[in-house]
Design an enzyme around this catalytic site. Structure first.
Site, mmCIF file in Angstrom:
data_model
loop_
_atom_site.group_PDB
_atom_site.id
_atom_site.type_symbol
_atom_site.label_atom_id
_atom_site.label_comp_id
_atom_site.label_asym_id
_atom_site.label_seq_id
_atom_site.Cartn_x
_atom_site.Cartn_y
_atom_site.Cartn_z
ATOM 1 N N ARG A 104 0.815 -1.206 0.000
ATOM 2 C CA ARG A 104 0.000 0.000 0.000
ATOM 3 C C ARG A 104 0.850 1.258 0.000
ATOM 4 O O ARG A 104 0.559 2.215 -0.727
ATOM 5 C CB ARG A 104 -0.958 -0.018 1.209
ATOM 6 C CG ARG A 104 -1.870 1.195 1.330
ATOM 7 C CD ARG A 104 -2.475 1.666 0.011
ATOM 8 N NE ARG A 104 -3.124 0.598 -0.722
ATOM 9 C CZ ARG A 104 -3.357 0.627 -2.018
ATOM 10 N NH1 ARG A 104 -2.974 1.662 -2.746
ATOM 11 N NH2 ARG A 104 -3.977 -0.377 -2.611
ATOM 12 N N LYS A 139 3.208 24.787 -3.925
ATOM 13 C CA LYS A 139 1.931 24.203 -3.488
ATOM 14 C C LYS A 139 2.016 22.681 -3.577
ATOM 15 O O LYS A 139 1.362 22.039 -4.393
ATOM 16 C CB LYS A 139 0.780 24.766 -4.321
ATOM 17 C CG LYS A 139 0.566 26.261 -4.099
ATOM 18 C CD LYS A 139 -0.533 26.811 -4.983
ATOM 19 C CE LYS A 139 -0.711 28.314 -4.767
ATOM 20 N NZ LYS A 139 -1.735 28.909 -5.658
ATOM 21 N N LYS A 171 6.455 38.852 -3.399
ATOM 22 C CA LYS A 171 5.096 38.709 -3.903
ATOM 23 C C LYS A 171 4.218 39.843 -3.396
ATOM 24 O O LYS A 171 4.700 40.802 -2.795
ATOM 25 C CB LYS A 171 4.559 37.337 -3.511
ATOM 26 C CG LYS A 171 5.457 36.182 -4.013
ATOM 27 C CD LYS A 171 4.810 34.848 -3.855
ATOM 28 C CE LYS A 171 3.737 34.625 -4.894
ATOM 29 N NZ LYS A 171 3.163 33.264 -4.856
ATOM 30 N N GLU A 205 6.860 39.778 -8.160
ATOM 31 C CA GLU A 205 5.534 39.586 -8.724
ATOM 32 C C GLU A 205 4.820 40.934 -8.866
ATOM 33 O O GLU A 205 4.882 41.770 -7.966
ATOM 34 C CB GLU A 205 4.728 38.673 -7.804
ATOM 35 C CG GLU A 205 3.257 38.524 -8.162
ATOM 36 C CD GLU A 205 2.487 37.798 -7.071
ATOM 37 O OE1 GLU A 205 2.598 36.567 -7.007
ATOM 38 O OE2 GLU A 205 1.790 38.465 -6.278
ATOM 39 N N ASP A 226 1.101 38.248 -12.553
ATOM 40 C CA ASP A 226 0.163 37.411 -11.818
ATOM 41 C C ASP A 226 -1.281 37.762 -12.146
ATOM 42 O O ASP A 226 -1.703 38.916 -11.994
ATOM 43 C CB ASP A 226 0.402 37.565 -10.311
ATOM 44 C CG ASP A 226 -0.446 36.600 -9.502
ATOM 45 O OD1 ASP A 226 -0.431 35.397 -9.813
ATOM 46 O OD2 ASP A 226 -1.119 37.051 -8.551
#
Length: 290
Positions: A104, A139, A171, A205, A226
């Site tokens: 598994r 992510k 960012k 960004e 972005d």
């Protein structure tokens, strides 16, 4: 046919797989111990139940090897290979108790990685001929970043910075703090650049066209556009005019990625490669003998 593929360091594989095995069988496999004779052996085939791209065959093998070194894995395909439904990707032989105990964990990790590689390949195929590369983001599943990033490479994609320690990437939240403090954006970028070594990349960004010139004036290596519309992306590429690498991000899907690539951007980053990839359906078909 086996092909050349990127490799994962053994230490990284073993750290992840050992933790997964300890989670799944902290005191051994009670079912195998009471049902299967200690001397029983097993043979199994790793079979694809749908088409895809292979990623993680060494991870799959490690799950069995770390459970019992007597288990033998014979790969019939390499990471990066495409396969069809019904293809046998590897064979497994060894003590039956160890094979069923590791099954598994081995499949969970392999199915996850193959799903990412397969989705990445679809993105890469969609932008073929445009000159744009497809990259992942941070992510990723906590603890599995190295494996998931490897899967992206197996699918033909490239990797963004691995961690917060690898590059400077300012960012929207960073820029909001600068604005709140009344600091000049161009000067802030210049000061950041002055504190960095020559080998460290600096990316900023932006979310509107008027930010592009002040950011470029600060001396960035990469500018991220972005959530720009397609017309604004094309205009942004014109404004940058080769002075920095142009990355597009935000609302990137398999349906939109080709149109984004045709705007002329250099890089397209998408968190969907890792956070939205479905597990690929693979199976381990087993026979147990005395």
């Amino acid at each position: 046919m086996l092909t050349t593929a990127p490799t994962l360091p053994t230490a990284r594989i073993e750290a992840v797989v050992s933790a997964a095995l300890a989670e799944d069988a902290p005191w051994g496999d009670l079912t195998a111990e009471v049902f299967l004779p200690a001397e029983a052996t097993a043979g199994a085939e790793l079979a694809a139940r749908e088409p895809g791209v292979l990623a993680g065959i060494d991870v799959f093998a490690a799950a069995f090897r770390l459970t019992d070194p007597a288990v033998r894995i014979h790969p019939l395909a390499a990471d990066g290979d495409r396969f069809a439904a019904g293809d046998v990707l590897a064979t497994v032989t060894g003590p039956a108790r160890a094979v069923v105990q590791a099954e598994r964990v081995a499949l969970n990790l392999l199915q996850r990685m193959c799903g990412i590689a397969t989705l990445t390949r679809r993105f890469v195929d969609a932008v073929e001929g445009t000159g744009a590369s497809v990259t992942d983001t941070r992510k990723t599943t906590p603890g599995l970043r190295a494996l998931e990033r490897h899967a992206v490479r197996c699918g033909g994609g490239v990797n963004h910075r691995f961690s917060l320690s690898d590059a400077v990437m300012a960012k929207d939240n960073h820029l909001a703090v600068l604005e709140q403090q009344g600091l000049d954006l161009t000067e802030a970028i210049r000061c950041a650049r002055a504190r960095l070594g020559h080998t460290t990349a600096l990316e900023v960004e932006v979310d509107r066209l008027e930010q592009i010139e002040p950011v470029l004036a600060g001396g960035v290596d990469v500018i991220m556009l972005d959530n720009f519309s397609l017309p604004d992306l094309a205009r942004g590429v014109e404004l940058v005019a080769g002075r920095a690498v142009v990355e597009a991000s935000g609302t990137v899907t398999l349906e939109t990625v080709a149109d984004i690539a045709r705007t002329g951007v250099d890089v397209i980053s998408s968190g969907a490669l890792t956070h939205s990839a479905p597990h690929l359906d693979l199976g381990l078909d087993m026979t147990v003998t005395a």
